[in-house]
Design a protein around this motif. Structure first.
Motif, PDB file in Angstrom:
ATOM      1  N   ARG A   1       1.087  -0.940   0.165  1.00  0.00           N
ATOM      2  CA  ARG A   1      -0.095  -0.012   0.125  1.00  0.00           C
ATOM      3  C   ARG A   1       0.830   1.025  -0.080  1.00  0.00           C
ATOM      4  O   ARG A   1       0.569   1.878   0.801  1.00  0.00           O
ATOM      5  CB  ARG A   1      -1.366  -0.189   1.003  1.00  0.00           C
ATOM      6  N   ALA A   2       2.036   1.012  -1.043  1.00  0.00           N
ATOM      7  CA  ALA A   2       2.791   2.398  -0.749  1.00  0.00           C
ATOM      8  C   ALA A   2       2.395   3.497  -1.159  1.00  0.00           C
ATOM      9  O   ALA A   2       0.921   3.270  -1.654  1.00  0.00           O
ATOM     10  CB  ALA A   2       3.689   2.189  -2.068  1.00  0.00           C
ATOM     11  N   PRO A   3       2.914   4.749  -0.322  1.00  0.00           N
ATOM     12  CA  PRO A   3       1.816   6.298  -0.541  1.00  0.00           C
ATOM     13  C   PRO A   3       2.151   6.191  -2.160  1.00  0.00           C
ATOM     14  O   PRO A   3       2.458   7.717  -2.265  1.00  0.00           O
ATOM     15  CB  PRO A   3       2.451   6.458   0.677  1.00  0.00           C
ATOM     16  N   ILE A   4       1.772   6.498  -3.372  1.00  0.00           N
ATOM     17  CA  ILE A   4       1.579   7.109  -4.589  1.00  0.00           C
ATOM     18  C   ILE A   4       0.709   6.345  -5.166  1.00  0.00           C
ATOM     19  O   ILE A   4       0.388   5.401  -4.512  1.00  0.00           O
ATOM     20  CB  ILE A   4       3.248   6.405  -4.989  1.00  0.00           C
ATOM     21  N   ARG A   5       0.490   7.111  -6.387  1.00  0.00           N
ATOM     22  CA  ARG A   5      -0.454   7.101  -7.456  1.00  0.00           C
ATOM     23  C   ARG A   5      -0.091   6.562  -8.178  1.00  0.00           C
ATOM     24  O   ARG A   5       0.660   6.778  -9.521  1.00  0.00           O
ATOM     25  CB  ARG A   5      -1.045   8.389  -7.369  1.00  0.00           C
ATOM     26  N   LEU A   6       0.073   5.408  -8.996  1.00  0.00           N
ATOM     27  CA  LEU A   6       0.292   4.661 -10.548  1.00  0.00           C
ATOM     28  C   LEU A   6      -0.854   4.628 -11.229  1.00  0.00           C
ATOM     29  O   LEU A   6      -1.734   5.446 -11.131  1.00  0.00           O
ATOM     30  CB  LEU A   6       0.521   3.024 -10.114  1.00  0.00           C
ATOM     31  N   PRO A   7       0.016   5.455 -12.194  1.00  0.00           N
ATOM     32  CA  PRO A   7      -1.043   6.334 -13.428  1.00  0.00           C
ATOM     33  C   PRO A   7      -1.595   4.322 -14.025  1.00  0.00           C
ATOM     34  O   PRO A   7      -0.959   3.309 -14.000  1.00  0.00           O
ATOM     35  CB  PRO A   7       0.482   6.251 -14.439  1.00  0.00           C
ATOM     36  N   GLU A   8      -3.008   4.020 -14.802  1.00  0.00           N
ATOM     37  CA  GLU A   8      -3.510   3.323 -14.648  1.00  0.00           C
ATOM     38  C   GLU A   8      -3.473   2.903 -16.194  1.00  0.00           C
ATOM     39  O   GLU A   8      -3.508   3.820 -16.567  1.00  0.00           O
ATOM     40  CB  GLU A   8      -5.386   4.198 -14.059  1.00  0.00           C
ATOM     41  N   HIS A   9      -3.936   2.019 -16.406  1.00  0.00           N
ATOM     42  CA  HIS A   9      -4.549   0.668 -17.620  1.00  0.00           C
ATOM     43  C   HIS A   9      -2.597   1.317 -18.824  1.00  0.00           C
ATOM     44  O   HIS A   9      -2.767   1.886 -19.324  1.00  0.00           O
ATOM     45  CB  HIS A   9      -5.098   1.463 -18.342  1.00  0.00           C
ATOM     46  N   VAL A  10      -1.932   0.847 -18.017  1.00  0.00           N
ATOM     47  CA  VAL A  10      -0.779   1.330 -18.813  1.00  0.00           C
ATOM     48  C   VAL A  10      -0.352   0.156 -18.793  1.00  0.00           C
ATOM     49  O   VAL A  10       0.246  -1.471 -18.598  1.00  0.00           O
ATOM     50  CB  VAL A  10       0.607   1.577 -17.955  1.00  0.00           C
ATOM     51  N   SER A  11      -0.236  -0.433 -20.432  1.00  0.00           N
ATOM     52  CA  SER A  11       0.405  -1.484 -21.044  1.00  0.00           C
ATOM     53  C   SER A  11       1.592  -0.631 -21.966  1.00  0.00           C
ATOM     54  O   SER A  11       2.015  -0.072 -22.581  1.00  0.00           O
ATOM     55  CB  SER A  11      -0.727  -0.971 -22.167  1.00  0.00           C
ATOM     56  N   VAL A  12       2.011  -2.217 -22.565  1.00  0.00           N
ATOM     57  CA  VAL A  12       3.100  -2.054 -23.313  1.00  0.00           C
ATOM     58  C   VAL A  12       3.512  -2.413 -24.669  1.00  0.00           C
ATOM     59  O   VAL A  12       3.243  -3.652 -24.659  1.00  0.00           O
ATOM     60  CB  VAL A  12       4.775  -1.475 -22.768  1.00  0.00           C
ATOM     61  N   GLN A  13       3.287  -2.765 -26.089  1.00  0.00           N
ATOM     62  CA  GLN A  13       3.654  -2.488 -27.402  1.00  0.00           C
ATOM     63  C   GLN A  13       5.265  -4.100 -26.807  1.00  0.00           C
ATOM     64  O   GLN A  13       5.676  -3.166 -26.834  1.00  0.00           O
ATOM     65  CB  GLN A  13       3.340  -2.535 -28.272  1.00  0.00           C
ATOM     66  N   VAL A  14       5.024  -5.485 -26.741  1.00  0.00           N
ATOM     67  CA  VAL A  14       6.450  -5.857 -27.011  1.00  0.00           C
ATOM     68  C   VAL A  14       6.300  -7.110 -27.940  1.00  0.00           C
ATOM     69  O   VAL A  14       5.378  -7.746 -28.565  1.00  0.00           O
ATOM     70  CB  VAL A  14       6.748  -6.978 -25.195  1.00  0.00           C
ATOM     71  N   VAL A  15       7.556  -6.809 -28.328  1.00  0.00           N
ATOM     72  CA  VAL A  15       8.503  -8.419 -29.221  1.00  0.00           C
ATOM     73  C   VAL A  15       9.163  -9.424 -28.734  1.00  0.00           C
ATOM     74  O   VAL A  15      10.161  -9.141 -28.416  1.00  0.00           O
ATOM     75  CB  VAL A  15       8.690  -7.095 -30.771  1.00  0.00           C
ATOM     76  N   VAL A  16       8.471 -10.693 -28.921  1.00  0.00           N
ATOM     77  CA  VAL A  16       9.138 -11.568 -28.718  1.00  0.00           C
ATOM     78  C   VAL A  16      10.027 -12.530 -29.383  1.00  0.00           C
ATOM     79  O   VAL A  16       9.234 -12.185 -30.886  1.00  0.00           O
ATOM     80  CB  VAL A  16       7.941 -12.327 -28.010  1.00  0.00           C
TER      81      VAL A  16
END
Length: 365
Positions: free
Chosen positions: A195-210
């Protein structure tokens, strides 16, 4: 960290001689036993095949990065994702959080991949968050020593997270291999669990090439990796309560609950000629919460303890946090809601806080 981390000798294979190298042609067949020039052409074409589907921006791929062992796999983040503002914000928030937690250790993290891969910072972070000492060597220079430390640290992390249903999306090899996606998954899980006292940005996604090697051929796949969802889903996924049920299945009763809570708070705030009409907005700066606690516990709260007219986000968080301290002094349990969520107008968080007050003080005149 301030000292330069030791680079693992196994992170990047040695270059093969030109006449020994081979590179799969992505989307086609692997040409074998080609002349030196043909091998060179294939090498360049392989790089282009990986880069082309991504974007006009070129991924920084070393030729040896595509020389994989059979069934070996490597991942690269789409450069457009790296430039995404929410992705950058996520990294910044996590780095700032780590540095705040470890300020007494005089540890300064500047780059997640370079500073966390050897387990040293992760060890200190977990020890601080969990208030426990891990039985690991303090300084490890060798790759074997680093991985042993990482193994111990991650086992301790898993013991904390698994009972709460977290999906483990990292391992010793991925963290030590400086896989940023794995490191971010780990840090997000730790931040949410503690429960870190921070506000993480919501709905963060990244495109990844495997990139994978199967039966001598290089294959690529493009996937979307979700790093964060909503704060509520991440924080409250295993702590559902009556308000979750109310919001999900009985929204018609929500207005009744809000009306009851408004009547309750105004019964006391009216003594100061104050009145609340909107729960989610009027408690967001923490002022009414502080004043309400003083009224409920029958004491005057000195004005120098909080901001009567807060202007910044941090000042509002300070007020709500101070109100939470007053609640705990009054015998209430630490609120499940985070001060940041109340400040960010999260109605459910605000209702949880006020309902706890209502339950204890509803008969106070």
């Amino acid at each position: 960290m301030s000292s330069a981390p030791l680079r693992s000798p196994t992170l990047r294979p040695h270059r093969m001689k030109k006449d020994e190298s081979f590179l799969g042609k992505l989307g086609g067949t692997l040409a074998r036993k080609k002349k030196a020039k043909e091998v060179s052409d294939l090498q360049e074409e392989g790089k282009n095949a990986i880069n082309a589907p991504m974007s006009p921006t070129t991924i920084d791929i070393h030729p040896e990065d595509t020389l994989l062992e059979e069934n070996e796999e490597r991942t690269m983040i789409d450069p457009n994702s790296k430039e995404d503002s929410k992705f950058k914000e996520l990294i910044k928030v996590l780095i700032d959080w780590i540095n705040d937690v470890l300020v007494e250790e005089r540890i300064i993290v500047k780059q997640l991949e370079e500073d966390l891969y050897d387990g040293q910072v992760l060890q200190k972070l977990l020890e601080k968050l969990a208030d426990r000492k891990l039985n690991v060597a303090e300084v490890t220079q060798s790759e074997i020593g680093q991985k042993q430390k990482l193994q111990t640290v991650l086992e301790a992390v898993h013991d904390l997270l698994r009972p709460h249903g977290w999906t483990i999306k990292w391992n010793v090899d991925s963290i030590h291999g400086k896989n940023l996606i794995s490191i971010l998954h780990l840090l997000v899980a730790l931040a949410m669990h503690f429960r870190a006292p921070i506000r993480l940005p919501e709905h963060v996604s990244v495109q990844v090439v495997v990139v994978r090697k199967r039966e001598g051929l290089l294959q690529t796949a493009h996937i979307t990796e979700e790093l964060t969802t909503t704060t509520e889903m991440m924080m409250g996924r295993f702590e559902r309560d009556a308000f979750d049920t109310l919001f999900d299945h009985a929204p018609d009763k929500l207005s009744v609950v809000k009306k009851s809570l408004i009547t309750f708070v105004n019964k006391h705030l009216n003594k100061l000629n104050l009145e609340v009409t909107e729960l989610e907005t009027q408690f967001a700066d923490g002022v009414y919460l502080v004043l309400l606690m003083g009224l409920l516990e029958d004491y005057f709260v000195p004005l120098h303890h909080f901001y009567l007219t807060p202007e910044s986000f941090d000042q509002k968080v300070h007020n709500v946090s101070f109100a939470f301290e007053l609640m705990q002094d009054g015998g209430l349990k630490k609120p499940k809601a985070r001060p940041e969520d109340v400040v960010n107008l999260d109605l459910k968080s605000t209702l949880r806080v006020l309902y706890n007050l209502f339950t204890k003080y509803k008969n106070v005149e």
